[in-house]
Scaffold this motif. Sequence first.
Motif, PDB file in Angstrom:
ATOM      1  N   LEU A 105       0.837  -1.186   0.000  1.00  0.00           N
ATOM      2  CA  LEU A 105       0.000   0.000   0.000  1.00  0.00           C
ATOM      3  C   LEU A 105       0.871   1.234   0.000  1.00  0.00           C
ATOM      4  CD1 LEU A 105      -2.688  -1.059   2.615  1.00  0.00           C
ATOM      5  CD2 LEU A 105      -2.938  -0.967   0.135  1.00  0.00           C
ATOM      6  N   ALA A 106       0.718   2.066  -1.009  1.00  0.00           N
ATOM      7  CA  ALA A 106       1.434   3.329  -1.035  1.00  0.00           C
ATOM      8  C   ALA A 106       0.681   4.319  -0.167  1.00  0.00           C
ATOM      9  CB  ALA A 106       1.539   3.844  -2.466  1.00  0.00           C
ATOM     10  N   ARG A 107       1.435   5.238   0.439  1.00  0.00           N
ATOM     11  CA  ARG A 107       0.809   6.164   1.374  1.00  0.00           C
ATOM     12  C   ARG A 107       1.014   7.602   0.903  1.00  0.00           C
ATOM     13  NH1 ARG A 107       2.125   3.692   7.352  1.00  0.00           N
ATOM     14  NH2 ARG A 107       2.000   1.522   6.769  1.00  0.00           N
ATOM     15  N   GLY A 108      -0.069   8.305   0.752  1.00  0.00           N
ATOM     16  CA  GLY A 108      -0.017   9.728   0.476  1.00  0.00           C
ATOM     17  C   GLY A 108       0.773  10.064  -0.765  1.00  0.00           C
ATOM     18  N   SER A 109       1.463  11.212  -0.725  1.00  0.00           N
ATOM     19  CA  SER A 109       2.197  11.706  -1.880  1.00  0.00           C
ATOM     20  C   SER A 109       3.460  10.935  -2.143  1.00  0.00           C
ATOM     21  CB  SER A 109       2.555  13.187  -1.664  1.00  0.00           C
ATOM     22  OG  SER A 109       3.383  13.312  -0.525  1.00  0.00           O
ATOM     23  N   SER A 110       3.845  10.038  -1.221  1.00  0.00           N
ATOM     24  CA  SER A 110       5.095   9.306  -1.378  1.00  0.00           C
ATOM     25  C   SER A 110       4.915   8.024  -2.162  1.00  0.00           C
ATOM     26  CB  SER A 110       5.681   8.974   0.000  1.00  0.00           C
ATOM     27  OG  SER A 110       4.778   8.172   0.737  1.00  0.00           O
ATOM     28  N   ALA A 111       3.728   7.777  -2.728  1.00  0.00           N
ATOM     29  CA  ALA A 111       3.500   6.549  -3.480  1.00  0.00           C
ATOM     30  C   ALA A 111       4.425   6.506  -4.681  1.00  0.00           C
ATOM     31  CB  ALA A 111       2.049   6.502  -3.943  1.00  0.00           C
ATOM     32  N   THR A 112       5.081   5.381  -4.880  1.00  0.00           N
ATOM     33  CA  THR A 112       5.980   5.206  -6.015  1.00  0.00           C
ATOM     34  C   THR A 112       5.732   3.861  -6.643  1.00  0.00           C
ATOM     35  OG1 THR A 112       7.666   4.295  -4.562  1.00  0.00           O
ATOM     36  CG2 THR A 112       7.809   6.648  -5.024  1.00  0.00           C
ATOM     37  N   PHE A 148      10.978  12.835  13.293  1.00  0.00           N
ATOM     38  CA  PHE A 148      10.093  12.442  12.202  1.00  0.00           C
ATOM     39  C   PHE A 148       9.662  11.001  12.446  1.00  0.00           C
ATOM     40  CE2 PHE A 148      14.505  12.030  10.721  1.00  0.00           C
ATOM     41  CZ  PHE A 148      14.581  10.690  10.391  1.00  0.00           C
ATOM     42  N   VAL A 149       8.646  10.556  11.717  1.00  0.00           N
ATOM     43  CA  VAL A 149       8.048   9.239  11.939  1.00  0.00           C
ATOM     44  C   VAL A 149       8.087   8.457  10.634  1.00  0.00           C
ATOM     45  CG1 VAL A 149       5.968   7.984  12.606  1.00  0.00           C
ATOM     46  CG2 VAL A 149       6.518  10.178  13.715  1.00  0.00           C
ATOM     47  N   LEU A 150       8.790   7.336  10.633  1.00  0.00           N
ATOM     48  CA  LEU A 150       8.868   6.516   9.423  1.00  0.00           C
ATOM     49  C   LEU A 150       7.564   5.749   9.208  1.00  0.00           C
ATOM     50  CD1 LEU A 150      12.511   5.106   9.687  1.00  0.00           C
ATOM     51  CD2 LEU A 150      11.686   7.118   8.435  1.00  0.00           C
ATOM     52  N   VAL A 168       6.008   9.836   7.387  1.00  0.00           N
ATOM     53  CA  VAL A 168       4.585  10.088   7.186  1.00  0.00           C
ATOM     54  C   VAL A 168       4.330  11.402   6.469  1.00  0.00           C
ATOM     55  CG1 VAL A 168       3.901   8.696   9.176  1.00  0.00           C
ATOM     56  CG2 VAL A 168       4.344  11.149   9.478  1.00  0.00           C
ATOM     57  N   ASP A 169       5.344  12.275   6.394  1.00  0.00           N
ATOM     58  CA  ASP A 169       5.198  13.541   5.689  1.00  0.00           C
ATOM     59  C   ASP A 169       5.713  13.491   4.263  1.00  0.00           C
ATOM     60  OD1 ASP A 169       4.073  14.616   7.986  1.00  0.00           O
ATOM     61  OD2 ASP A 169       5.996  15.311   8.754  1.00  0.00           O
ATOM     62  N   GLY A 170       6.048  12.271   3.793  1.00  0.00           N
ATOM     63  CA  GLY A 170       6.425  12.093   2.398  1.00  0.00           C
ATOM     64  C   GLY A 170       7.895  12.259   2.089  1.00  0.00           C
ATOM     65  N   ARG A 171       8.725  12.485   3.084  1.00  0.00           N
ATOM     66  CA  ARG A 171      10.164  12.615   2.833  1.00  0.00           C
ATOM     67  C   ARG A 171      10.789  11.241   2.605  1.00  0.00           C
ATOM     68  NH1 ARG A 171      10.658  17.175   7.485  1.00  0.00           N
ATOM     69  NH2 ARG A 171       9.648  15.490   8.639  1.00  0.00           N
ATOM     70  N   TYR A 213      16.140  18.660   3.583  1.00  0.00           N
ATOM     71  CA  TYR A 213      14.997  18.602   4.492  1.00  0.00           C
ATOM     72  C   TYR A 213      15.216  19.485   5.718  1.00  0.00           C
ATOM     73  CZ  TYR A 213      13.758  14.399   1.827  1.00  0.00           C
ATOM     74  OH  TYR A 213      13.448  13.522   0.830  1.00  0.00           O
ATOM     75  N   ASP A 214      14.112  20.055   6.195  1.00  0.00           N
ATOM     76  CA  ASP A 214      14.087  20.848   7.414  1.00  0.00           C
ATOM     77  C   ASP A 214      13.238  20.097   8.437  1.00  0.00           C
ATOM     78  OD1 ASP A 214      13.826  22.674   9.443  1.00  0.00           O
ATOM     79  OD2 ASP A 214      12.871  24.234   8.225  1.00  0.00           O
ATOM     80  N   PHE A 215      13.825  19.754   9.580  1.00  0.00           N
ATOM     81  CA  PHE A 215      13.106  18.980  10.589  1.00  0.00           C
ATOM     82  C   PHE A 215      12.625  19.837  11.767  1.00  0.00           C
ATOM     83  CE2 PHE A 215      16.134  15.820   8.735  1.00  0.00           C
ATOM     84  CZ  PHE A 215      15.173  15.045   8.085  1.00  0.00           C
ATOM     85  N   SER A 216      12.633  21.127  11.615  1.00  0.00           N
ATOM     86  CA  SER A 216      12.191  21.980  12.713  1.00  0.00           C
ATOM     87  C   SER A 216      10.699  21.767  12.973  1.00  0.00           C
ATOM     88  CB  SER A 216      12.469  23.452  12.403  1.00  0.00           C
ATOM     89  OG  SER A 216      11.882  23.834  11.178  1.00  0.00           O
ATOM     90  N   ALA A 217      10.262  22.119  14.159  1.00  0.00           N
ATOM     91  CA  ALA A 217       8.914  21.799  14.618  1.00  0.00           C
ATOM     92  C   ALA A 217       7.826  22.360  13.710  1.00  0.00           C
ATOM     93  CB  ALA A 217       8.723  22.302  16.048  1.00  0.00           C
ATOM     94  N   HIS A 218       8.059  23.536  13.130  1.00  0.00           N
ATOM     95  CA  HIS A 218       6.991  24.159  12.328  1.00  0.00           C
ATOM     96  C   HIS A 218       6.750  23.417  11.020  1.00  0.00           C
ATOM     97  CE1 HIS A 218      10.456  26.082  10.278  1.00  0.00           C
ATOM     98  NE2 HIS A 218       9.641  26.156   9.249  1.00  0.00           N
ATOM     99  N   THR A 219       7.664  22.489  10.630  1.00  0.00           N
ATOM    100  CA  THR A 219       7.478  21.733   9.393  1.00  0.00           C
ATOM    101  C   THR A 219       6.742  20.419   9.626  1.00  0.00           C
ATOM    102  OG1 THR A 219       9.559  20.473   9.571  1.00  0.00           O
ATOM    103  CG2 THR A 219       9.678  22.665   8.552  1.00  0.00           C
ATOM    104  N   GLN A 220       6.498  20.058  10.880  1.00  0.00           N
ATOM    105  CA  GLN A 220       5.890  18.767  11.183  1.00  0.00           C
ATOM    106  C   GLN A 220       4.385  18.787  10.936  1.00  0.00           C
ATOM    107  OE1 GLN A 220       6.896  17.993  15.255  1.00  0.00           O
ATOM    108  NE2 GLN A 220       9.043  17.561  14.824  1.00  0.00           N
ATOM    109  N   SER A 221       3.896  17.719  10.350  1.00  0.00           N
ATOM    110  CA  SER A 221       2.457  17.569  10.178  1.00  0.00           C
ATOM    111  C   SER A 221       1.828  17.193  11.514  1.00  0.00           C
ATOM    112  CB  SER A 221       2.162  16.474   9.155  1.00  0.00           C
ATOM    113  OG  SER A 221       2.559  15.209   9.664  1.00  0.00           O
ATOM    114  N   SER A 222       0.498  17.273  11.566  1.00  0.00           N
ATOM    115  CA  SER A 222      -0.188  16.887  12.791  1.00  0.00           C
ATOM    116  C   SER A 222       0.009  15.404  13.083  1.00  0.00           C
ATOM    117  CB  SER A 222      -1.682  17.209  12.677  1.00  0.00           C
ATOM    118  OG  SER A 222      -2.263  16.527  11.572  1.00  0.00           O
ATOM    119  N   ALA A 223       0.108  14.580  12.036  1.00  0.00           N
ATOM    120  CA  ALA A 223       0.332  13.146  12.239  1.00  0.00           C
ATOM    121  C   ALA A 223       1.678  12.894  12.906  1.00  0.00           C
ATOM    122  CB  ALA A 223       0.269  12.406  10.903  1.00  0.00           C
ATOM    123  N   THR A 224       2.700  13.610  12.463  1.00  0.00           N
ATOM    124  CA  THR A 224       4.023  13.473  13.074  1.00  0.00           C
ATOM    125  C   THR A 224       4.001  13.954  14.518  1.00  0.00           C
ATOM    126  OG1 THR A 224       5.204  13.665  10.976  1.00  0.00           O
ATOM    127  CG2 THR A 224       6.414  14.266  12.959  1.00  0.00           C
TER     128      THR A 224
END
Length: 502
Positions: A22-29, A89-91, A102-105, A58-69
Amino acid sequence: MHSTARLAHLSSPLPVTRLQILARGSSATQLAAPRRYASNPVSELPTSPSTRYLKPVYDFSAHTQSSATKNTIALGDEYILPVYARPPFVLSHGRGSWVWDVDGRKFLDFSAGIAVNALGHADPGVSEVLQRQSSTLLHTSNVYYNEWAPKLAQLLVTLTHKEGGLGYAAGGTSPSSSATKQGAKVFFSNSGTEANEGALKIARKVGKDRWAAATGGKVDDPSCPKTGIVCFENSFHGRSMGALSVTSTEKYQMPFRPLIPGVSVGKLNDLECLHRLITDDTCAVIVEPIQGEGGATAASEEWLGAVRKRCDETGTVLIFDEIQCGLYRTGSLWAHSVLPIDCHPDIVTMAKPLANGYPIGAVLLRDTISSTMTAGTHGTTFGGSPTACAVGHHVLSRLSDRAFVTHMKEMSAHMNSRLEVLPKWFSAILQPHVRGRGFIRGLGFNNVSHPGEVVQLARERGVFLLTAGKDAVRLVPSLNVNKEEVDTAMDVLEGCLSSLQA
């Protein structure tokens, strides 16, 4: 169909069918076709450091995190014991040498679950074996036989006879079937730590047997002095109390002292200390042929030969911890497979890549050592389960395939050729020699703060690396990594070193 018949074809080293995930979100390949192993992957090497990755991706600062992360990290902080310092971040999923959060990185994983994922992430063959065996017979305990534990044990022993190790010379002919049965035994555990604990217990019992035979005493005599254990600086053998006692790193040991008594610590590759360290009262010597957590430092052939000789003189059991460096990571079955037999151990411990991430560990020991162990002297609830051993048999069958080993050697040689020039290009920050062998390599730094910085810089550029010891960055990719992936990791590493040196 009988479960053995259903699973036997999955141990074939031939390419397995593609797995739909199952591909997830924008990261589906789109999934790649089964990998083909090139016979001549070598190309012209760069003459200067790559400049493609001088700046972060990539920027891992807090303001770039999604609500899921944010929600997952907060949940972990609330309910999980805080013994790990994780990046923010959350793999979510992986494929081959790549993982996504989970944010597509997307990240190129040159840590491989700390040298575990030999076949990469979400391998179709591994997934199929897991699905089939878990729906057939997941767990039984060791009260009963299961069909996969003997098959995996046989494969470990016969491969060792064929490819070298535990007293068998590399490239030698396999012994006769009768001799094979007398060669070695296997004990299955759930992890590398448990494998080392088992090895130390076995060596302690052998020591008591040998002392009793030499003195006429009783094996259960509490005054038996042959109980000492020798380990070496910068070792890592696990975090349970016995394994921790022979993990001679202050930050791991200090909070939990007192540890088990009778442990002496030497220095890797120091010949002069061996006679003092290993005495008639020593029951076990435990050493990593190539240290993993301790800095990717290899023990020399001369030194290992001297250790073996001193163990023979004193009746001491020699244990090689090949949990990180074994099972083809160096290009041979065992890191010691390529060494003369007078460097070989009595016991080998293994774990990490054996089932590609499904928990398993094992102790492989000569029959001359194993004869001391009888019913009830050691045991485990989960070790040697049908599922773990079915996956292990599949993984080891593929890792030992000649085409796979050839490809792995070519790729590791290519990576090494790129690593070898880095101390020349970055002499101000790097130590002059690249450590390790095959796909367990380390770059030593002059400043002990730099390895952690490089790991962070690489992560910001989409590559996972590891530190090792106080002064090194460690590269332990999946063993089926391809040339393009090696080159990407090396380009990123060069960009990190350029940024650090600027």
